[in-house]
Write an enzyme that holds these catalytic residues in place. Structure first.
Site, PDB file in Angstrom:
ATOM      1  N   LYS A   9       1.031  -1.186  -0.222  1.00 55.68           N
ATOM      2  CA  LYS A   9      -0.254   0.089   0.078  1.00 55.68           C
ATOM      3  C   LYS A   9       0.877   0.976  -0.034  1.00 55.68           C
ATOM      4  O   LYS A   9       2.046   0.838   0.419  1.00 55.68           O
ATOM      5  CB  LYS A   9      -1.370   0.043   1.351  1.00 55.68           C
ATOM      6  CG  LYS A   9      -2.010  -1.056   1.604  1.00 55.68           C
ATOM      7  CD  LYS A   9      -2.744  -1.827   2.340  1.00 55.68           C
ATOM      8  CE  LYS A   9      -4.000  -1.961   2.100  1.00 55.68           C
ATOM      9  NZ  LYS A   9      -4.484  -2.289   3.655  1.00 55.68           N
ATOM     10  N   TYR A  49     -11.725  -3.025  -2.342  1.00 55.79           N
ATOM     11  CA  TYR A  49     -12.614  -2.701  -1.541  1.00 55.79           C
ATOM     12  C   TYR A  49     -14.255  -3.171  -1.342  1.00 55.79           C
ATOM     13  O   TYR A  49     -14.797  -2.325  -0.506  1.00 55.79           O
ATOM     14  CB  TYR A  49     -12.521  -1.680  -0.665  1.00 55.79           C
ATOM     15  CG  TYR A  49     -10.262  -2.205  -0.202  1.00 55.79           C
ATOM     16  CD1 TYR A  49     -10.658  -3.287   0.278  1.00 55.79           C
ATOM     17  CD2 TYR A  49      -9.719  -1.051  -0.054  1.00 55.79           C
ATOM     18  CE1 TYR A  49      -9.169  -3.602   0.642  1.00 55.79           C
ATOM     19  CE2 TYR A  49      -8.235  -1.366   0.341  1.00 55.79           C
ATOM     20  CZ  TYR A  49      -8.054  -2.908   0.682  1.00 55.79           C
ATOM     21  OH  TYR A  49      -6.548  -2.941   0.950  1.00 55.79           O
ATOM     22  N   ASN A 112      -1.393  -0.227   7.368  1.00 52.09           N
ATOM     23  CA  ASN A 112      -1.195  -1.149   7.580  1.00 52.09           C
ATOM     24  C   ASN A 112      -0.379  -2.224   6.650  1.00 52.09           C
ATOM     25  O   ASN A 112      -0.631  -2.871   6.797  1.00 52.09           O
ATOM     26  CB  ASN A 112      -2.108  -2.155   8.605  1.00 52.09           C
ATOM     27  CG  ASN A 112      -3.214  -2.687   7.601  1.00 52.09           C
ATOM     28  OD1 ASN A 112      -3.184  -1.592   6.422  1.00 52.09           O
ATOM     29  ND2 ASN A 112      -4.468  -3.428   7.704  1.00 52.09           N
ATOM     30  N   HIS A 115      -1.669  -5.825   2.024  1.00 54.84           N
ATOM     31  CA  HIS A 115      -2.719  -6.073   1.103  1.00 54.84           C
ATOM     32  C   HIS A 115      -2.327  -8.082   0.780  1.00 54.84           C
ATOM     33  O   HIS A 115      -1.329  -8.048   0.143  1.00 54.84           O
ATOM     34  CB  HIS A 115      -3.487  -5.417   0.353  1.00 54.84           C
ATOM     35  CG  HIS A 115      -4.814  -6.434  -0.206  1.00 54.84           C
ATOM     36  ND1 HIS A 115      -6.374  -6.668   0.871  1.00 54.84           N
ATOM     37  CD2 HIS A 115      -4.764  -7.326  -1.262  1.00 54.84           C
ATOM     38  CE1 HIS A 115      -6.747  -7.825  -0.492  1.00 54.84           C
ATOM     39  NE2 HIS A 115      -6.111  -8.195  -1.213  1.00 54.84           N
ATOM     40  N   GLU A 126      -8.739 -11.183  -7.462  1.00 59.99           N
ATOM     41  CA  GLU A 126      -8.121 -10.244  -7.310  1.00 59.99           C
ATOM     42  C   GLU A 126      -6.852 -10.077  -8.214  1.00 59.99           C
ATOM     43  O   GLU A 126      -6.945  -9.447  -8.785  1.00 59.99           O
ATOM     44  CB  GLU A 126      -7.951  -9.748  -5.921  1.00 59.99           C
ATOM     45  CG  GLU A 126      -8.667  -9.390  -4.826  1.00 59.99           C
ATOM     46  CD  GLU A 126      -8.100  -9.889  -3.606  1.00 59.99           C
ATOM     47  OE1 GLU A 126      -9.040  -9.489  -2.258  1.00 59.99           O
ATOM     48  OE2 GLU A 126      -7.048  -9.868  -3.166  1.00 59.99           O
TER      49      GLU A 126
HETATM   50  N1  UDP Z   1      -9.815  -0.974   7.575  1.00 58.16           N
HETATM   51  C1  UDP Z   1      -8.982   0.689   7.784  1.00 58.16           C
HETATM   52  N2  UDP Z   1      -9.924   0.053   8.983  1.00 58.16           N
HETATM   53  C2  UDP Z   1     -10.787  -0.855   9.574  1.00 58.16           C
HETATM   54  C3  UDP Z   1     -10.633  -1.714   9.623  1.00 58.16           C
HETATM   55  C4  UDP Z   1     -10.349  -1.858   8.130  1.00 58.16           C
HETATM   56  O1  UDP Z   1      -9.108   0.896   7.563  1.00 58.16           O
HETATM   57  O2  UDP Z   1     -10.735  -0.317  11.008  1.00 58.16           O
HETATM   58  C5  UDP Z   1      -8.709  -1.446   6.346  1.00 58.16           C
HETATM   59  C6  UDP Z   1      -7.993  -2.031   6.389  1.00 58.16           C
HETATM   60  O3  UDP Z   1      -6.365  -1.203   5.307  1.00 58.16           O
HETATM   61  C7  UDP Z   1      -7.381  -2.881   5.939  1.00 58.16           C
HETATM   62  C8  UDP Z   1      -8.728  -2.808   4.803  1.00 58.16           C
HETATM   63  O4  UDP Z   1      -9.587  -2.001   5.119  1.00 58.16           O
HETATM   64  O5  UDP Z   1      -6.278  -3.795   5.438  1.00 58.16           O
HETATM   65  C9  UDP Z   1      -9.727  -4.331   4.403  1.00 58.16           C
HETATM   66  O6  UDP Z   1     -10.089  -4.533   5.937  1.00 58.16           O
HETATM   67  P1  UDP Z   1     -10.250  -6.335   6.345  1.00 58.16           P
HETATM   68  O7  UDP Z   1     -11.136  -6.153   7.431  1.00 58.16           O
HETATM   69  O8  UDP Z   1     -10.529  -7.077   4.677  1.00 58.16           O
HETATM   70  O9  UDP Z   1      -8.551  -6.625   6.205  1.00 58.16           O
HETATM   71  P2  UDP Z   1      -7.365  -7.305   6.076  1.00 58.16           P
HETATM   72  O10 UDP Z   1      -7.857  -8.285   5.451  1.00 58.16           O
HETATM   73  O11 UDP Z   1      -6.850  -6.339   4.912  1.00 58.16           O
HETATM   74  O12 UDP Z   1      -6.344  -7.624   7.164  1.00 58.16           O
END
Ligand code: UDP
Length: 149
Positions: A9, A49, A112, A115, A126
């Site tokens: 990211k 997303y 974080n 992805h 994807e």
């Molecule tokens: N995210 C965020 N705030 C939150 C939860 C998720 O900004 O409270 C963002 C974060 O970048 C995350 C992405 O949304 O990686 C997708 O969320 P998911 O639960 O699918 O997590 P991942 O699969 O990336 O661990």
């Protein structure tokens, strides 16, 4: 052979972690079959997303993903989808285990770093969203006999 979609990211790019992240996947034994640096169009970020479109964090997430360059990748190997998720760590870097990418380099869920597809079916979707078939390179790693029995 199984494939997964991984994206570094914009925060990972800005923090100069591209090499460190690629190193971890290479060192594990996975094979890179697609790689491009890009500015992400808003439509692509929203589509990627879309499962989160009703969430409160969705607008901020789309803004973040489109805020700077991102590195899109496809990695290949037995069990790569679930293994990559372990290498990446939990969604919230503060609770992600040390030794994972998020656990080692992050402090907040909205930044974080990386992805990774969460399931084999999601990975296929994807990969086709982010890459054309011509952009993917199938090749045999000379290390394969030293990685697989
Ligand atoms: N995210 C965020 N705030 C939150 C939860 C998720 O900004 O409270 C963002 C974060 O970048 C995350 C992405 O949304 O990686 C997708 O969320 P998911 O639960 O699918 O997590 P991942 O699969 O990336 O661990």
């Amino acid at each position: 052979m199984e494939r997964t979609f991984i994206a570094i990211k914009p925060d990972g790019v800005q923090r100069k972690l591209i090499g460190e992240i690629i190193r971890r996947f290479e060192a594990k034994g996975f094979t890179l079959v697609g790689l491009k640096m890009m500015s992400v169009p808003r439509e692509l970020a929203e589509k990627h997303y879309e499962v989160h479109q009703e969430k409160a964090f969705f607008p901020g997430l789309v803004k973040f993903i489109t805020s700077g360059p991102l590195v899109a990748m496809v990695w290949e190997g037995d069990g790569v989808v679930s293994s990559a998720r372990k290498i990446i760590g939990a969604t919230n870097p503060l609770t992600a285990e040390p030794g994972t990418i998020r656990g080692d380099f992050g402090v907040s869920v909205g930044r974080n770093l990386i992805h990774g597809s969460d399931a084999i079916e999601t990975a296929a979707k994807e990969i086709s969203l982010w890459f054309t078939p011509e952009e993917l390179v199938s090749w045999d790693s000379a290390m394969a006999p030293w990685l697989y029995e």
